[in-house]
Design an enzyme around this catalytic site. Structure first.
Site, PDB file in Angstrom:
ATOM      1  CG  ASN A   1      24.178  31.508  18.214  1.00 32.38           C
ATOM      2  OD1 ASN A   1      25.038  30.909  18.843  1.00 32.38           O
ATOM      3  ND2 ASN A   1      24.116  32.809  18.141  1.00 32.38           N
TER       4      ASN A   1
ATOM      5  CE  LYS B   1      26.437  -6.021  12.393  1.00 32.83           C
ATOM      6  NZ  LYS B   1      26.570  -4.658  12.860  1.00 32.83           N
TER       7      LYS B   1
ATOM      8  CE  LYS C   1      29.928  -2.406  15.285  1.00 28.49           C
ATOM      9  NZ  LYS C   1      28.947  -1.347  15.353  1.00 28.49           N
TER      10      LYS C   1
ATOM     11  CE  LYS D   1      24.730  -0.042   6.852  1.00 29.09           C
ATOM     12  NZ  LYS D   1      25.767  -0.198   7.873  1.00 29.09           N
TER      13      LYS D   1
ATOM     14  CG  HIS E   1      24.688   3.899   9.095  1.00 27.47           C
ATOM     15  ND1 HIS E   1      24.900   4.518  10.300  1.00 27.47           N
ATOM     16  CD2 HIS E   1      24.282   2.644   9.393  1.00 27.47           C
ATOM     17  CE1 HIS E   1      24.635   3.672  11.277  1.00 27.47           C
ATOM     18  NE2 HIS E   1      24.261   2.531  10.754  1.00 27.47           N
TER      19      HIS E   1
ATOM     20  CG  HIS F   1      20.355   2.651   8.484  1.00 26.72           C
ATOM     21  ND1 HIS F   1      20.586   1.392   8.975  1.00 26.72           N
ATOM     22  CD2 HIS F   1      21.090   2.756   7.360  1.00 26.72           C
ATOM     23  CE1 HIS F   1      21.450   0.775   8.179  1.00 26.72           C
ATOM     24  NE2 HIS F   1      21.763   1.578   7.197  1.00 26.72           N
TER      25      HIS F   1
ATOM     26  CB  SER G   1      19.204  -1.945   9.850  1.00 24.61           C
ATOM     27  OG  SER G   1      20.431  -2.485  10.261  1.00 24.61           O
TER      28      SER G   1
END
Length: 465
Positions: free
Chosen positions: A113, A165, A167, A191, A284, A317, A369
């Protein structure tokens, strides 16, 4: 009537400079920027009040509780060196304000809050001290560092990973092929990218099947245990668990979760399942920079890291110090220690405001990474040490000869750095030389060295003290 309503000064009740903190208190360090004209004591007291028992006026039900037992207390305020009108306010919260084993409730209370509060221009939670009494109500990481090494049978070196990739856009079959090539070339893990969930071009079940095939094929050929972080993150907890259960049925070693976008409740649920079923859990931190990047407002990542260790995850990470993403060295190493070690001393030069005792809660392996390649290997080995995962996405798949040679290059570079370190050589000074020597024996590494020799991401770090 025994009380007066009306707007009251918080500091009368919630600023207590003589308070002796208890071993069971949760302690918080807030960076407070008060509005002009608001004294720092009032601002600090307001934070303590609004994140514990207080409201803006006296209410008659205050008489039905023991405020002294339940209120948060601002017990110390200090100006921030080099900043005008910025203060660190220390707040102590009694343990009874929090539900056991719930990171969700802890955050709702402490930061739920107060961040929209008018008396403050900005507010940042810099650190939390979690008392052993509260730590003990959490399961923490499903397995921890030592158990992970034993499961994988890999010792004495950092682990190597690679994010597949591009991705988004690959079919499941081609995705599995990329996974196989990387693992076959010498990586320990591949990954799923954080935004790979279950999209029209690649549904989760197909991806899991082809990745499992890739893992078993690569294991058979290399004689090493391999893994692929299968991203179980989904739109509902039920769907997330369905994916984790399927991964377990396939017999793969590790799954993955985006803990901030997925939420702490989902994350803790998944972590409990992973411990009960022998799955490792890779975490992640997608969305973290929204929360932690502003210097004077938000939550510092070291707090999000502590929260993750409580909620549960075996990898997280944690920045690279040298790549394309944020991370100043001392501060990064500060929260890397908070993730890995059992007892961490207060050290303001590294941004650690409190001594933290994790009372044997398992540790989390930090993952470096983002924009790293073979030339960074000596620095990464030196900075992060053995208990880390070094993840090269583009730095593997960008190799001119393909994925497997890219993986070979990274593995050769890593083994060369570990060997050099064990021989007593100085990685910081001789790093480039070590990589050059190794590349004479590895055409794959030589090609990688050629491609990335000039690439740098030169920006100053924002995460300074």
């Amino acid at each position: 009537v025994g009380f007066k309503a009306g707007v009251k000064d918080y500091k009368l009740t919630y600023y207590t400079p003589n308070y002796e903190t208890k071993d069971t208190d949760i302690l918080a360090a807030f960076r407070v920027s008060p509005q002009p004209g608001v004294p720092p004591e009032e601002a600090g007291a307001a934070v303590a009040a609004e994140s514990s028992t207080g409201t803006w006026t006296t209410v008659w039900t205050d008489g039905l509780t023991s405020l002294d037992r339940y209120k948060g207390r601002c017990y110390h305020i200090e100006p921030v060196a080099g900043e005008e009108n910025q203060f660190i306010a220390y707040v102590a919260y009694p343990l009874d304000l929090f539900e056991e084993g719930s990171v969700t409730n802890m955050f709702t209370s402490i930061v739920g809050n107060v961040f929209g509060f008018k008396a403050l221009r900005a507010l940042r939670l810099e650190d939390l001290r979690i008392p052993p009494a509260y730590v003990k109500t959490f399961q923490g990481p499903p397995h921890g560092i030592q158990v992970e090494r034993d499961k994988l049978n890999k010792y004495g070196r950092p682990l190597l990973g690679c994010t597949i990739k591009p991705k988004l856009g690959l079919s499941a079959k081609n995705y599995g092929r990329a996974v196989y090539e990387c693992l076959r070339g010498g990586l320990d893990f591949t990954k799923d990218d954080e935004n790979v969930n279950s999209q029209p071009f690649m549904r989760w079940r197909d991806r899991l099947l082809f990745c499992a095939e890739a893992i078993y094929k690569a294991q058979a050929e290399t004689g090493e245990i391999k893994g692929h972080y299968l991203n179980a993150t989904a739109g509902t907890c039920e769907e997330m668990m369905k994916r984790a259960v399927f991964a377990r049925e396939l017999g793969v070693p590790i799954v993955m979760h985006d803990y901030l976008t997925g939420g702490f409740t989902a994350n803790t649920t998944l972590a409990h399942y992973c411990r009960d079923n022998g799955l490792l859990l890779h975490i992640h931190r997608a969305m973290h920079a929204v929360i932690d990047r502003q210097k004077n407002h938000g939550i510092h990542f070291r707090v999000l890291a502590k929260a993750l260790r409580m909620s549960g995850g075996d990898h997280i990470h944690a920045g690279t110090v040298v790549g394309k993403l944020e991370g100043e060295r001392d501060i990064t190493l500060g929260f890397v220690d908070l993730l890995r070690d059992d007892f961490i001393e207060k050290d303001r030069s590294r941004g650690i405001y409190f001594t933290q005792d994790w009372v044997s809660l398992p540790g989390v392996i930090p993952v470096a990474s983002g924009g790293i390649h073979v030339w960074h290997m000596p620095a990464l080995t030196e900075i992060f040490g053995d208990d880390s995962v070094l993840q090269f996405g583009g730095g593997t798949l960008g190799h001119p000869w393909g994925n497997a040679p890219g993986a070979v290059a990274n593995r050769v570079a890593l083994e060369a750095c570990v060997q050099a370190r064990n021989e007593g050589r100085d990685l910081a000074r001789e790093g480039n030389e070590i990589i050059r020597e190794a590349s004479k024996w590895s055409p794959e590494l030589a090609a990688a060295c050629e491609v990335w020799k000039e690439i740098k991401f030169e920006f100053p770090a924002m995460d300074t003290l």
